[in-house]
Design a protein around this motif. Structure first.
Motif, PDB file in Angstrom:
ATOM      1  N   UNK A 143      24.121  55.688 105.633  1.00 26.98           N
ATOM      2  CA  UNK A 143      22.791  56.207 105.937  1.00 26.98           C
ATOM      3  C   UNK A 143      22.336  55.809 107.337  1.00 26.98           C
ATOM      4  N   UNK A 144      22.749  54.626 107.770  1.00 22.80           N
ATOM      5  CA  UNK A 144      22.385  54.149 109.109  1.00 22.80           C
ATOM      6  C   UNK A 144      23.360  54.625 110.177  1.00 22.80           C
ATOM      7  N   UNK A 145      24.530  55.086 109.739  1.00 17.68           N
ATOM      8  CA  UNK A 145      25.571  55.516 110.685  1.00 17.68           C
ATOM      9  C   UNK A 145      26.223  56.825 110.217  1.00 17.68           C
ATOM     10  N   UNK A 146      25.434  57.874 110.011  1.00 19.55           N
ATOM     11  CA  UNK A 146      26.010  59.133 109.519  1.00 19.55           C
ATOM     12  C   UNK A 146      26.829  59.829 110.607  1.00 19.55           C
ATOM     13  N   UNK A 147      27.775  60.701 110.201  1.00 20.77           N
ATOM     14  CA  UNK A 147      28.611  61.405 111.188  1.00 20.77           C
ATOM     15  C   UNK A 147      27.833  62.431 111.996  1.00 20.77           C
ATOM     16  N   UNK A 169      35.605  55.326 107.101  1.00 18.94           N
ATOM     17  CA  UNK A 169      34.503  54.762 107.876  1.00 18.94           C
ATOM     18  C   UNK A 169      34.424  53.266 107.578  1.00 18.94           C
ATOM     19  N   UNK A 170      34.677  52.400 108.562  1.00 13.66           N
ATOM     20  CA  UNK A 170      34.633  50.958 108.312  1.00 13.66           C
ATOM     21  C   UNK A 170      33.220  50.507 107.927  1.00 13.66           C
ATOM     22  N   UNK A 171      33.163  49.633 106.942  1.00 14.04           N
ATOM     23  CA  UNK A 171      31.890  49.044 106.494  1.00 14.04           C
ATOM     24  C   UNK A 171      32.045  47.530 106.564  1.00 14.04           C
ATOM     25  N   UNK A 172      31.399  46.866 107.530  1.00 16.72           N
ATOM     26  CA  UNK A 172      31.550  45.415 107.664  1.00 16.72           C
ATOM     27  C   UNK A 172      30.907  44.694 106.487  1.00 16.72           C
ATOM     28  N   UNK A 173      31.697  43.927 105.790  1.00 14.84           N
ATOM     29  CA  UNK A 173      31.226  43.244 104.586  1.00 14.84           C
ATOM     30  C   UNK A 173      31.483  41.744 104.665  1.00 14.84           C
ATOM     31  N   UNK A 174      30.657  41.014 103.947  1.00 16.04           N
ATOM     32  CA  UNK A 174      30.972  39.625 103.644  1.00 16.04           C
ATOM     33  C   UNK A 174      31.137  39.527 102.137  1.00 16.04           C
TER      34      UNK A 174
END
Length: 535
Positions: free
Chosen positions: A384-388, A84-89
């Motif tokens: 938590x904001x993007x559960x399957x 699951x991609x997690x956009x990070x800085x």
């Protein structure tokens, strides 16, 4: 017999039946410590470089976990992918930063730390007024507001660590010794931002913080990661910092005040925030890299109610590899925190897959490993904001964050008291093993708010934390936690691992095989959120 008693009795009977199911299928007996040790030693090896997000170590970690889940025959947990991609800085501050207050100059790392989650390459404090706001808490339900009567917009606030309950040990004030969320540094920065402050520095003291300055320094002077919103995080506090206690004392003396006397005043409800009549100057220069990290998700589908899901998780990340000012390399392998937990998830995933070949589970089980826990539960927040599946369909969240790698013990630790009905599940599962449940030995540490289950709780999903950091090795917190010394040891007996995986497995089996929905007990935003979803 009252309705509530009947309901609890039925729930206990169901749980015992499912615990018996788990026992009959020999979860603890199926734990293969040789295989577990192989996973643990690999993940905690120097080759993985401390498993830092957005590093070569991440690529090795992801590859290893996906390979293991595929070998077990588990399905991808994120659409058709295990990732699951997690956009990070990734934000890396310039070394050698200085904080100047009046005639005093303080050095980053030794005296203070500061960082930001904003996507700004440079942030400056220029003649920023220092304001002491006590514990930095605004809690109407406790009739407590440290910001009452003072305007801190654009200013720099100095904040005490933990909360007044811990400071006074008064059980009638907040929660006494047990830390509330108001005592966590995350809350203090959030509230400072809501009050309009530009910067906040929390005064570090080892006992109320629950860790040494070295933990603050190691966790905040190198690269940090953050999720990024559509406004480049401009609603976040511009500067998030810590100062050593001796630095705070020096600043108060410079302001003509006694630190300890002002700290005593802050314990009382009638405390009034006050300006220190000092001005702070600092320049934070950042290197910012945007990329994607990944959560790893593997699915064991249920046979009857596949849309309902129980989750078992352990974060895969640690602090990575740091190059100090002298060019020396330091690898933070995080063997206990949390390669031990990830290896535990792998072991139970394999066991449950083999069990399902004989009789599949009614609900789906997601075996997961999240990124960037160490930098603020970021992978968990994204999940938590993007559960399957919709969050209302997530039955419960079991979170392993450091296992007992030593011998078996006659108890299991419970984090939180009277928070959710999962505590009853824990007690019955422990009893089935002939163990007792012990309360958190360090409730002042606020561990209920410091690991990935908290991000899920904020979305209304009940959870249990399984953590043994320092419990069977008192030296761990003092000298190994978040240091280079958290390394794998071939001398570990791993008896506690086998024991705890048996217990965790029995609870997971119960959750996957009945109609129960764990409930929040304590009134909270968590309970309100779950009720809004009809659970």
């Amino acid at each position: 017999m009252g309705q509530k008693i009947v309901i609890n009795l039925i729930a206990s009977i169901i749980l015992l039946a499912n615990t018996a199911f788990a026992s009959e299928n020999g979860i603890e007996e199926q734990v293969d410590l040789t295989r577990y040790k192989q996973d643990l030693s690999q993940l905690a090896s120097d080759r993985f470089g401390g498993r830092g997000p957005l590093s070569a170590g991440e690529k090795l970690t992801l590859s290893y976990l996906v390979k293991r889940f595929k070998e077990m025959g588990l399905e991808p947990g994120f659409a058709d992918s295990y990732l699951q991609p997690v956009p990070l800085a990734k934000i890396t501050p310039e070394k050698g930063m200085l904080l100047k207050v009046g005639g005093s100059v303080f050095k980053n790392g030794r005296d203070f730390t500061v960082r930001t989650e904003r996507m700004d390459k440079q942030i400056k404090l220029e003649q920023s007024e220092l304001v002491f706001v006590g514990y930095g808490i605004n809690a109407p339900e406790y009739d407590w507001n440290d910001y009452e009567g003072i305007d801190v917009k654009g200013k720099t606030v100095i904040i005490l660590v933990n909360d007044p309950g811990f400071a006074t040990q008064n059980p009638r004030l907040f929660k006494g010794k047990a830390m509330t969320y108001y005592g966590r540094w995350t809350y203090k920065y959030e509230e400072a931002a809501r009050q309009g402050a530009k910067a906040a520095f929390i005064v570090h003291e080892t006992e109320p913080a629950a860790y040494a300055w070295s933990v603050v320094e190691n966790s905040n002077t190198g690269s940090k990661f953050t999720l990024v919103d559509d406004d480049d995080n401009q609603d976040k506090l511009a500067l998030m910092g810590w100062v050593q206690k001796n630095v705070a004392m020096q600043l108060f003396t410079q302001a003509g005040l006694d630190y300890h006397k002002e700290k005593r005043k802050a314990k009382k409800r009638d405390f009034k925030a006050r300006s220190l009549a000092l001005k702070a100057n600092l320049t934070l220069n950042n290197q910012i890299e945007r990329d994607e990290s990944y959560n790893v998700l593997a699915l064991l589908p249920g046979r009857q109610r596949a849309e309902e899901m129980a989750v078992l998780q352990a974060h895969w990340d640690h602090l990575g590899t740091v190059i100090d000012a002298d060019g020396n390399q330091h690898i933070y392998n995080g063997a206990v925190d949390n390669a031990s937990g990830v290896a535990g998830v792998l072991e139970l995933a394999g066991i449950f897959k083999r069990m399902s070949l004989n009789e599949s589970f009614e609900r789906s089980i997601l075996f997961a490993s999240f990124t960037a826990e160490e930098t603020g539960l970021i992978g968990a927040q994204h999940f938590a904001l993007n559960p399957p599946v919709p969050s209302k369909n997530v039955v419960a969240f079991l979170n392993i964050d450091g296992m007992n790698v030593n011998d078996e013990v006659g108890y299991i630790l419970r984090y939180g008291d009277g928070v959710s009905t999962l505590e009853q599940d824990l007690a019955i599962a422990a009893k089935a093993q002939g163990r007792i449940v012990k309360g958190d030995p360090r409730p002042e540490n606020g561990l209920l708010f410091r690991s990935d289950h908290f991000a899920l709780a904020q979305q209304g999903i009940p959870g249990l934390l399984f953590m043994s950091l320092g419990d069977t090795d008192p030296d761990y917190i003092a000298h190994k936690y978040h240091t280079e010394k958290d390394d794998f040891s071939s001398n570990w007996s791993l008896g506690g691992v086998k024991q705890d995986l048996g217990l965790i497995g029995s609870i997971l089996a119960k959750l996957a095989n009945n109609n129960d929905w764990p409930k929040w007990i304590e009134a909270s935003d968590f309970k309100k959120r779950r009720a809004e979803e009809g659970r």
